[in-house]
Design a protein around this motif. Structure first.
Motif, PDB file in Angstrom:
ATOM      1  N   ILE A 289      41.342  -2.103  24.426  1.00 36.20           N
ATOM      2  CA  ILE A 289      40.776  -3.455  24.462  1.00 36.20           C
ATOM      3  C   ILE A 289      39.598  -3.551  25.412  1.00 36.20           C
ATOM      4  CG2 ILE A 289      43.018  -4.472  23.968  1.00 36.20           C
ATOM      5  CD1 ILE A 289      43.052  -5.514  26.820  1.00 36.20           C
ATOM      6  N   GLY A 290      39.557  -2.719  26.413  1.00 39.17           N
ATOM      7  CA  GLY A 290      38.442  -2.779  27.352  1.00 39.17           C
ATOM      8  C   GLY A 290      37.111  -2.544  26.694  1.00 39.17           C
ATOM      9  N   LEU A 291      37.079  -1.629  25.732  1.00 34.94           N
ATOM     10  CA  LEU A 291      35.836  -1.352  25.030  1.00 34.94           C
ATOM     11  C   LEU A 291      35.372  -2.582  24.259  1.00 34.94           C
ATOM     12  CD1 LEU A 291      36.573   2.258  23.771  1.00 34.94           C
ATOM     13  CD2 LEU A 291      35.240   1.551  25.751  1.00 34.94           C
ATOM     14  N   ALA A 292      36.337  -3.335  23.738  1.00 35.55           N
ATOM     15  CA  ALA A 292      35.974  -4.551  23.000  1.00 35.55           C
ATOM     16  C   ALA A 292      35.434  -5.624  23.929  1.00 35.55           C
ATOM     17  CB  ALA A 292      37.191  -5.090  22.246  1.00 35.55           C
ATOM     18  N   LEU A 293      35.914  -5.644  25.190  1.00 38.76           N
ATOM     19  CA  LEU A 293      35.463  -6.663  26.130  1.00 38.76           C
ATOM     20  C   LEU A 293      33.966  -6.585  26.376  1.00 38.76           C
ATOM     21  CD1 LEU A 293      38.307  -6.526  28.794  1.00 38.76           C
ATOM     22  CD2 LEU A 293      37.900  -8.318  27.121  1.00 38.76           C
ATOM     23  N   SER A 294      33.412  -5.377  26.313  1.00 38.71           N
ATOM     24  CA  SER A 294      31.985  -5.220  26.579  1.00 38.71           C
ATOM     25  C   SER A 294      31.129  -5.876  25.513  1.00 38.71           C
ATOM     26  CB  SER A 294      31.618  -3.738  26.668  1.00 38.71           C
ATOM     27  OG  SER A 294      31.835  -3.102  25.430  1.00 38.71           O
ATOM     28  N   CYS A 295      31.711  -6.176  24.377  1.00 41.22           N
ATOM     29  CA  CYS A 295      30.960  -6.799  23.285  1.00 41.22           C
ATOM     30  C   CYS A 295      30.729  -8.282  23.529  1.00 41.22           C
ATOM     31  CB  CYS A 295      31.701  -6.624  21.959  1.00 41.22           C
ATOM     32  SG  CYS A 295      31.869  -4.903  21.445  1.00 41.22           S
ATOM     33  N   THR A 296      31.429  -8.888  24.507  1.00 43.05           N
ATOM     34  CA  THR A 296      31.295 -10.330  24.693  1.00 43.05           C
ATOM     35  C   THR A 296      29.901 -10.737  25.131  1.00 43.05           C
ATOM     36  OG1 THR A 296      32.088 -10.136  26.961  1.00 43.05           O
ATOM     37  CG2 THR A 296      33.725 -10.614  25.272  1.00 43.05           C
ATOM     38  N   ALA A 297      29.149  -9.809  25.711  1.00 44.38           N
ATOM     39  CA  ALA A 297      27.806 -10.168  26.163  1.00 44.38           C
ATOM     40  C   ALA A 297      26.907 -10.570  25.014  1.00 44.38           C
ATOM     41  CB  ALA A 297      27.178  -8.991  26.915  1.00 44.38           C
ATOM     42  N   SER A 298      27.216 -10.149  23.810  1.00 42.45           N
ATOM     43  CA  SER A 298      26.351 -10.434  22.668  1.00 42.45           C
ATOM     44  C   SER A 298      26.498 -11.848  22.135  1.00 42.45           C
ATOM     45  CB  SER A 298      26.659  -9.449  21.540  1.00 42.45           C
ATOM     46  OG  SER A 298      27.971  -9.650  21.046  1.00 42.45           O
ATOM     47  N   ILE A 299      27.524 -12.599  22.613  1.00 36.08           N
ATOM     48  CA  ILE A 299      27.719 -13.931  22.047  1.00 36.08           C
ATOM     49  C   ILE A 299      26.820 -14.953  22.713  1.00 36.08           C
ATOM     50  CG2 ILE A 299      30.095 -13.409  21.469  1.00 36.08           C
ATOM     51  CD1 ILE A 299      30.997 -15.063  23.788  1.00 36.08           C
ATOM     52  N   GLY A 300      26.280 -14.665  23.819  1.00 35.57           N
ATOM     53  CA  GLY A 300      25.348 -15.489  24.497  1.00 35.57           C
ATOM     54  C   GLY A 300      25.886 -16.614  25.298  1.00 35.57           C
ATOM     55  N   PRO A 301      26.890 -16.528  26.080  1.00 34.67           N
ATOM     56  CA  PRO A 301      27.625 -17.332  27.021  1.00 34.67           C
ATOM     57  C   PRO A 301      27.165 -18.700  27.501  1.00 34.67           C
ATOM     58  CG  PRO A 301      27.321 -15.134  27.767  1.00 34.67           C
ATOM     59  CD  PRO A 301      26.792 -15.233  26.385  1.00 34.67           C
ATOM     60  N   ARG A 302      28.149 -19.479  27.934  1.00 32.34           N
ATOM     61  CA  ARG A 302      27.951 -20.792  28.561  1.00 32.34           C
ATOM     62  C   ARG A 302      28.458 -20.751  29.991  1.00 32.34           C
ATOM     63  NH1 ARG A 302      30.886 -25.262  25.463  1.00 32.34           N
ATOM     64  NH2 ARG A 302      29.236 -26.644  25.893  1.00 32.34           N
ATOM     65  N   ALA A 303      27.682 -21.167  30.978  1.00 29.52           N
ATOM     66  CA  ALA A 303      28.002 -20.906  32.372  1.00 29.52           C
ATOM     67  C   ALA A 303      29.227 -21.622  32.895  1.00 29.52           C
ATOM     68  CB  ALA A 303      26.811 -21.334  33.204  1.00 29.52           C
ATOM     69  N   ALA A 304      30.000 -20.948  33.733  1.00 27.59           N
ATOM     70  CA  ALA A 304      31.173 -21.540  34.362  1.00 27.59           C
ATOM     71  C   ALA A 304      30.726 -22.584  35.374  1.00 27.59           C
ATOM     72  CB  ALA A 304      31.979 -20.453  35.062  1.00 27.59           C
TER      73      ALA A 304
ATOM     74  N   GLN B 157      37.146  -5.884  38.427  1.00 20.02           N
ATOM     75  CA  GLN B 157      36.000  -6.577  37.835  1.00 20.02           C
ATOM     76  C   GLN B 157      36.419  -7.355  36.603  1.00 20.02           C
ATOM     77  OE1 GLN B 157      32.820  -6.889  38.950  1.00 20.02           O
ATOM     78  NE2 GLN B 157      32.480  -8.261  37.208  1.00 20.02           N
ATOM     79  N   LEU B 158      37.304  -6.766  35.813  1.00 21.91           N
ATOM     80  CA  LEU B 158      37.805  -7.441  34.618  1.00 21.91           C
ATOM     81  C   LEU B 158      38.525  -8.731  34.980  1.00 21.91           C
ATOM     82  CD1 LEU B 158      38.453  -7.606  31.595  1.00 21.91           C
ATOM     83  CD2 LEU B 158      40.431  -6.138  32.029  1.00 21.91           C
ATOM     84  N   LEU B 159      39.372  -8.687  35.996  1.00 22.98           N
ATOM     85  CA  LEU B 159      40.111  -9.877  36.397  1.00 22.98           C
ATOM     86  C   LEU B 159      39.183 -10.955  36.951  1.00 22.98           C
ATOM     87  CD1 LEU B 159      43.255  -8.230  38.035  1.00 22.98           C
ATOM     88  CD2 LEU B 159      43.117  -9.379  35.817  1.00 22.98           C
TER      89      LEU B 159
ATOM     90  N   ALA C 245      29.994  -7.568  31.852  1.00 18.74           N
ATOM     91  CA  ALA C 245      29.135  -6.410  31.592  1.00 18.74           C
ATOM     92  C   ALA C 245      29.458  -5.184  32.436  1.00 18.74           C
ATOM     93  CB  ALA C 245      27.671  -6.810  31.750  1.00 18.74           C
ATOM     94  N   PRO C 246      29.722  -5.316  33.758  1.00 16.98           N
ATOM     95  CA  PRO C 246      29.962  -4.116  34.569  1.00 16.98           C
ATOM     96  C   PRO C 246      31.402  -3.608  34.553  1.00 16.98           C
ATOM     97  CG  PRO C 246      29.889  -6.027  35.989  1.00 16.98           C
ATOM     98  CD  PRO C 246      29.600  -6.523  34.587  1.00 16.98           C
ATOM     99  N   CYS C 247      32.238  -4.108  33.659  1.00 21.49           N
ATOM    100  CA  CYS C 247      33.648  -3.698  33.652  1.00 21.49           C
ATOM    101  C   CYS C 247      33.843  -2.225  33.294  1.00 21.49           C
ATOM    102  CB  CYS C 247      34.447  -4.551  32.668  1.00 21.49           C
ATOM    103  SG  CYS C 247      34.712  -6.250  33.226  1.00 21.49           S
ATOM    104  N   LEU C 248      32.988  -1.688  32.437  1.00 23.62           N
ATOM    105  CA  LEU C 248      33.148  -0.299  32.022  1.00 23.62           C
ATOM    106  C   LEU C 248      32.772   0.647  33.151  1.00 23.62           C
ATOM    107  CD1 LEU C 248      31.774  -0.314  28.368  1.00 23.62           C
ATOM    108  CD2 LEU C 248      34.127   0.006  29.092  1.00 23.62           C
ATOM    109  N   ARG C 249      33.653   1.579  33.420  1.00 20.74           N
ATOM    110  CA  ARG C 249      33.423   2.554  34.475  1.00 20.74           C
ATOM    111  C   ARG C 249      32.787   3.818  33.905  1.00 20.74           C
ATOM    112  NH1 ARG C 249      36.650   1.899  39.072  1.00 20.74           N
ATOM    113  NH2 ARG C 249      36.844   4.149  39.297  1.00 20.74           N
ATOM    114  N   ALA C 250      32.526   4.790  34.780  1.00 17.64           N
ATOM    115  CA  ALA C 250      31.984   6.073  34.350  1.00 17.64           C
ATOM    116  C   ALA C 250      33.014   6.803  33.486  1.00 17.64           C
ATOM    117  CB  ALA C 250      31.631   6.916  35.568  1.00 17.64           C
ATOM    118  N   PRO C 251      32.605   7.823  32.718  1.00 20.36           N
ATOM    119  CA  PRO C 251      33.553   8.582  31.900  1.00 20.36           C
ATOM    120  C   PRO C 251      34.738   9.075  32.725  1.00 20.36           C
ATOM    121  CG  PRO C 251      31.310   9.214  31.374  1.00 20.36           C
ATOM    122  CD  PRO C 251      31.223   8.285  32.565  1.00 20.36           C
TER     123      PRO C 251
END
Length: 238
Positions: free
Chosen positions: A19-34, A91-93, A71-77
């Motif tokens: 699921i983490g890999l899918a989380l990185s796709c959220t940047a493409s939806i174009g967000p609304r600020a908290a 970062q995810l939390l 965006a920065p949730c993904l770590r190095a290999p």
């Protein structure tokens, strides 16, 4: 958006790890600020992007900081696979906290799902805290947490996930984010004067991302409640 009373499929832990890999796709939806209090004291993103409508117009977006937080949730290999990447759990939390603040700020139809999202965050943090107390060795990444939880014998046979657990919480967090990503993307792509776009978009996103995992009662509740609580398009994107 995870409901403890909903019947759940026998899900493999391998799916949850992904699921983490899918989380990185959220940047493409174009967000609304908290809201301001949710981001107080945190570094603001250096660059910004906006929701783009069907006519190509750009909208200032309240989802913007939320997407940047993921965006920065993904770590190095990771060591065992040069092509695979792990998820920075902390970062995810933090990103999920921003996302929760956004849901609560929207109110209406999003208020109740936000509470379930919050419960799933608590489940993940409970498991994370146990990890930190030394029950399991290794860094607190998403993969490390899920593998340690599986090794502890917490889950059932055949990949049946314990509820509550980190795996179950992360699974429903992923589903909730996917639902919202589909919702916002659809509304942003709708015609400018289509005031009812959010109502149709929420039902389409629900059918794709959440309905397959809900029982009959919850399906009725969501299909009746979601459209009624959606703001008109202009207010939704404000």
């Amino acid at each position: 958006l995870g409901m403890p009373s909903a019947p759940l499929p026998r899900t493999s832990l391998a799916v949850v790890v992904a699921i983490g890999l899918a989380l990185s796709c959220t940047a493409s939806i174009g967000p609304r600020a908290a809201p301001e209090e949710a981001t107080k004291g945190r570094r603001r993103p250096r660059r910004s992007f906006q929701l783009r409508s069907a006519g190509g117009q750009q909208h200032p977006s309240r989802l913007e900081p939320v997407a940047h937080a993921f965006a920065p949730c993904l770590r190095a290999p990771v060591p065992f696979s040069p092509k695979a990447r792990d998820i920075d759990l902390e970062q995810l939390l933090r990103a999920c906290d921003d996302f929760l603040a956004l849901q609560l700020a929207m109110g209406g139809a999003m208020a109740a799902p936000a509470r379930y999202f919050e419960a799933n965050l608590r489940a993940v943090r409970t498991a994370r805290d146990a990890h930190r107390r030394g029950r399991w060795a290794g860094p607190v990444t998403m993969r490390a947490l899920l593998e340690a939880e599986a090794a502890s014998g917490a889950h059932g046979r055949g990949g049946l996930l314990k509820d509550p657990s980190a795996a179950m919480g992360l699974l429903w967090i992923r589903r909730s984010i996917a639902f919202n990503a589909a919702l916002f993307a659809s509304v942003a792509a709708s015609a400018k004067r289509d005031a009812a776009a959010p109502r149709r978009a929420c039902l389409a996103a629900y059918a794709k991302e959440l309905e397959p995992y809900h029982g009959w009662t919850l399906r009725r509740v969501y299909r009746l409640g979601l459209p009624r609580g959606m703001l008109p398009r202009q207010a939704f994107l404000a």
